[in-house]
Design an enzyme around this catalytic site. Structure first.
Site, mmCIF file in Angstrom:
data_model
loop_
_atom_site.group_PDB
_atom_site.id
_atom_site.type_symbol
_atom_site.label_atom_id
_atom_site.label_comp_id
_atom_site.label_asym_id
_atom_site.label_seq_id
_atom_site.Cartn_x
_atom_site.Cartn_y
_atom_site.Cartn_z
ATOM 1 N N LYS A 1 43.074 47.713 39.361
ATOM 2 C CA LYS A 1 42.272 47.057 38.306
ATOM 3 C C LYS A 1 42.585 47.695 36.948
ATOM 4 C CE LYS A 1 37.876 48.591 37.777
ATOM 5 N NZ LYS A 1 37.404 49.032 36.453
ATOM 6 N N ASN A 2 42.633 49.026 36.911
ATOM 7 C CA ASN A 2 42.772 49.715 35.630
ATOM 8 C C ASN A 2 44.199 49.737 35.104
ATOM 9 O OD1 ASN A 2 40.078 50.049 35.775
ATOM 10 N ND2 ASN A 2 40.118 52.249 36.215
ATOM 11 N N CYS B 1 29.613 50.175 32.087
ATOM 12 C CA CYS B 1 28.643 50.680 33.072
ATOM 13 C C CYS B 1 27.754 51.768 32.450
ATOM 14 C CB CYS B 1 29.324 51.304 34.282
ATOM 15 S SG CYS B 1 31.023 51.019 34.449
ATOM 16 N N ARG C 1 29.892 56.062 26.010
ATOM 17 C CA ARG C 1 31.186 55.370 25.911
ATOM 18 C C ARG C 1 31.561 55.025 24.460
ATOM 19 N NH1 ARG C 1 31.951 53.253 31.029
ATOM 20 N NH2 ARG C 1 34.156 53.260 30.595
ATOM 21 N N ASP D 1 36.628 59.057 38.658
ATOM 22 C CA ASP D 1 36.289 57.850 39.414
ATOM 23 C C ASP D 1 36.199 58.102 40.908
ATOM 24 O OD1 ASP D 1 38.252 55.609 37.314
ATOM 25 O OD2 ASP D 1 36.318 56.599 37.031
ATOM 26 N N ARG E 1 32.964 44.757 40.770
ATOM 27 C CA ARG E 1 33.791 44.954 39.568
ATOM 28 C C ARG E 1 35.069 45.724 39.913
ATOM 29 N NH1 ARG E 1 30.766 47.261 34.435
ATOM 30 N NH2 ARG E 1 32.881 46.979 33.682
#
Ligand code: EPZ
Length: 429
Positions: free
Chosen positions: A25-26, A124, A129, A313, A405
Site C-alpha cells: 500500500k505504502n 489515523c 501528523r 508499523d 485501509r
C-alpha cells in the site's frame, strides 16, 4: 454511512499454511500520485484492493485522470492511470480528509500544473501528523504556500532545483520532494532522506517514466530535472508490514506459515526481533519466507526507528505478542506521539500493559481472554485481531474499516490458514 462491521475471532487455533503477501500500500499510494506528472497511461501492477488505494484512485479521477482496474496475465491486480487531461488542481476536501497521505499529491500537481489546493490532511489517530517538512521543502523548490481556512494554496512560477536537508527522515516529505523535483529546473539534492523500501520503489517507478533520480534507499537522493516523461508499467514491491503481521500471527498462535511474495531484506529488523523472541524464520525459496512460532515467545525489548530500524508499523502487532511473552518487555515508540491505542484494549483481554508517554512496559501473562475491543487505526486493529487469535474464547474487534485501509482480505487470508475469523455487523458504539 457504511455498515459498521467487526471481526469475530475465535481463539486457540495454531495457524498453518501458505499465504501470498499483497503489493505494498505504502509503495502504491505515492506511485499513484506520481502518475499525475505524466500525460501518458501508466500501469501499476500488484495494487492491493484496499480502501486507501481506492480513495487515491477516486482523487485522481476527480482531478481528471482516468483509472482502469484490471488483471495482468498472472492475475495480479493492475491500475492503469491516464492523467493526460487534468481539469483541476483542487484536491476534493472530502477525499483528502479520509487519508493523510494524500498530502503527497502536492509534489506531482505542482510539477504538472504549477499549482495545487489541498485541505489539511486527515489520517489515523496516531499523533498530530504535521506537514511542516513537506511545506518547507516545497518552498525551497520555489513554491509559494498560503494557508487559510483549513486550505493550503500552493503555486509556483517554475520549480527550481536546490539542496534540501530534512530535519527528520520523513517518508512522506521525502516522497513529496522527490516528485516535485522531477521536473524542476536543475539539480535537487535531498539530505537526511527517508530510506524505506517504498522510497526506492518510487524512484524506480519515476525513473521508468523518464525521471533522473539516484540514491533512494540512502541518506542522500539526487534528482536531475527533466520534462521528457512518458508512460510506464511497474510492479509494486510486496507489503513488508503485511509480511511482518503474518510472522507475528504465526508467533502468537505457535503456528507456522509459508509467506509467498516476500523480500527478506525489507523485513530484517522484524525478523531479528522475532527470532530473539524465539521464532524460527528462514528464506524458503524464491521470494518466500517460512516462519514457525515457538510454543511461547520470550519477552524482548525494542525501539521503533526510521528504516532500517524496527518499523513503527509493526509495533502494535509485536506488543500483542509480548502480552503473552515469558518475562517483561519494554517498547519505545520514537516515531509517533500516540501509537499505543491498542494498549487499553489489550488490557480488556487480560494483558498487563503500562504506558507512559512513548514507553510501554508489558508483563507477560499466561493467557488472554476474548473480549469486545475497538480498533482506532489500521495497525492497532491488526494487533487486536492477533491477540484474538491467541485469546481463549470469542473476541470481537470493532472497526473493520480501519483494518481494511491496510490489509487486503485479512479475514480470508487468516481463514485459509485455519484461523476462525469472520466479519460480523456490530452496532455502532
Ligand atoms: C508513512 O507515513 C507511512 N504511510 C506510515 O504508515 C508510516 O507509519 C510512516 O511513514 C513511518 O514509517 C505511508 O507511507 C502512506 P512520516 P508518513 O512523515 O509519511 C513527523 C501505515 O500504517 N513529521 O515519516 O506520514 C510525523 O509527525 C501508515 O501504513 C513531521 O513532524 O510518516 C511523525 O511523527 C501509518 N513533519 C514522523 O515524522 C512532517 O512534515 C514520521 O512521519 C512530516 C512528518
Amino acid at each position: 454511512m457504511e455498515r459498521l462491521e467487526g471481526y469475530e475471532v475465535i481463539g486457540g487455533t495454531k495457524i498453518r499454511g501458505t499465504v501470498r503477501i499483497s503489493g505494498a500500500k505504502n509503495a502504491v499510494l505515492p506511485m499513484l500520485a506520481a502518475t499525475l506528472l505524466v500525460d501518458r497511461p501508466c500501469e501499476i501492477i500488484d495494487a492491493p484492493d484496499l480502501r486507501d488505494v481506492t480513495v487515491m484512485t477516486q482523487i485522481l479521477e476527480r482531478l481528471g485522470a482516468k483509472v482502469v482496474v484490471g488483471r495482468d496475465q498472472e492475475g495480479k491486480r493492475t491500475l492503469t492511470v491516464d492523467a493526460g487531461d487534468l481539469w483541476t488542481h483542487e484536491v476534493p476536501d472530502s477525499l483528502m480528509r479520509q487519508m493523510r497521505s494524500s498530502i503527497f499529491l502536492m509534489g506531482p500537481l505542482l510539477g504538472r500544473m504549477g499549482k495545487v489546493r489541498v485541505s489539511y490532511p486527515g489520517g489515523c489517530a496516531i499523533g498530530p501528523r504535521p506537514i511542516d517538512l513537506h511545506l518547507s521543502s516545497l518552498q525551497a523548490l520555489g513554491v509559494r504556500i498560503e494557508e487559510r481556512g483549513g486550505y493550503i494554496d500552493a503555486s509556483t512560477g517554475g520549480l527550481r532545483g536546490t539542496e534540501i536537508h530534512l530535519d527528520f527522515p520523513s517518508v512522506g516529505a521525502t516522497e513529496n520532494t522527490m516528485m516535485a523535483a522531477v521536473t524542476a529546473r536543475g539539480i535537487t539534492v535531498i539530505r537526511n532522506a527517508a530510506k524505506e523500501p517504498e522510497i526506492v520503489d518510487l524512484q524506480n517507478f519515476l525513473n521508468a517514466v523518464g525521471a533522473k533520480i539516484r540514491g533512494a534507499g540512502l541518506d542522500v537522493i539526487r534528482i536531475e530535472g527533466t520534462h521528457s516523461l512518458g508512460g510506464a508499467r511497474h510492479q509494486a514491491i510486496p507489503d513488508r508490514i503485511e509480511t511482518g503481521t503474518f510472522m507475528a500471527a504465526a508467533c502468537i498462535t505457535g503456528g507456522e506459515v509459508l509467506m509467498d511474495n516476500c523480500i527478506q531484506e525489507h523485513v530484517e529488523a522484524a525478523i531479528a526481533k522475532l527470532q530473539e523472541a524465539g521464532a524460527e524464520i528462514e528464506e524458503a525459496g524464491d521470494h518466500q519466507l517460512h516462519v514457525a512460532g515457538p510454543s511461547r515467545v520470550r519477552a524482548v525489548d525494542f525501539k521503533t526507528l526510521p528504516y532500517p530500524g524496527f518499523p513503527t508499523d509493526m509495533q502494535p502487532q509485536v506488543m500483542s505478542l509480548m502480552t503473552l511473552g515469558l518475562g517483561t518487555s519494554v517498547i519505545t515508540e520514537t516515531i509517533f506521539e500516540n501509537r499505543f491505542n491498542q494498549a487499553e484494549e489489550l488490557k480488556r483481554m487480560g494483558a498487563n500493559v503500562k504506558t507512559e508517554g512513548r514507553t510501554a512496559v508489558i508483563k507477560g501473562v499466561n493467557r488472554l481472554f476474548g473480549a469486545t475491543v475497538a480498533a482506532s487505526d489500521l495497525r492497532s486493529g491488526a494487533a487486536l485481531v492477533l491477540a484474538g487469535l491467541a485469546a481463549e474464547g470469542r473476541t470481537v474487534v470493532e472497526g473493520c474499516h480501519h483494518i481494511d485501509r491496510g490489509y487486503e482480505g485479512l479475514e480470508s487470508k487468516l481463514s485459509l490458514l485455519g484461523a476462525r475469523v469472520r466479519r460480523i455487523p456490530v452496532n455502532g458504539s
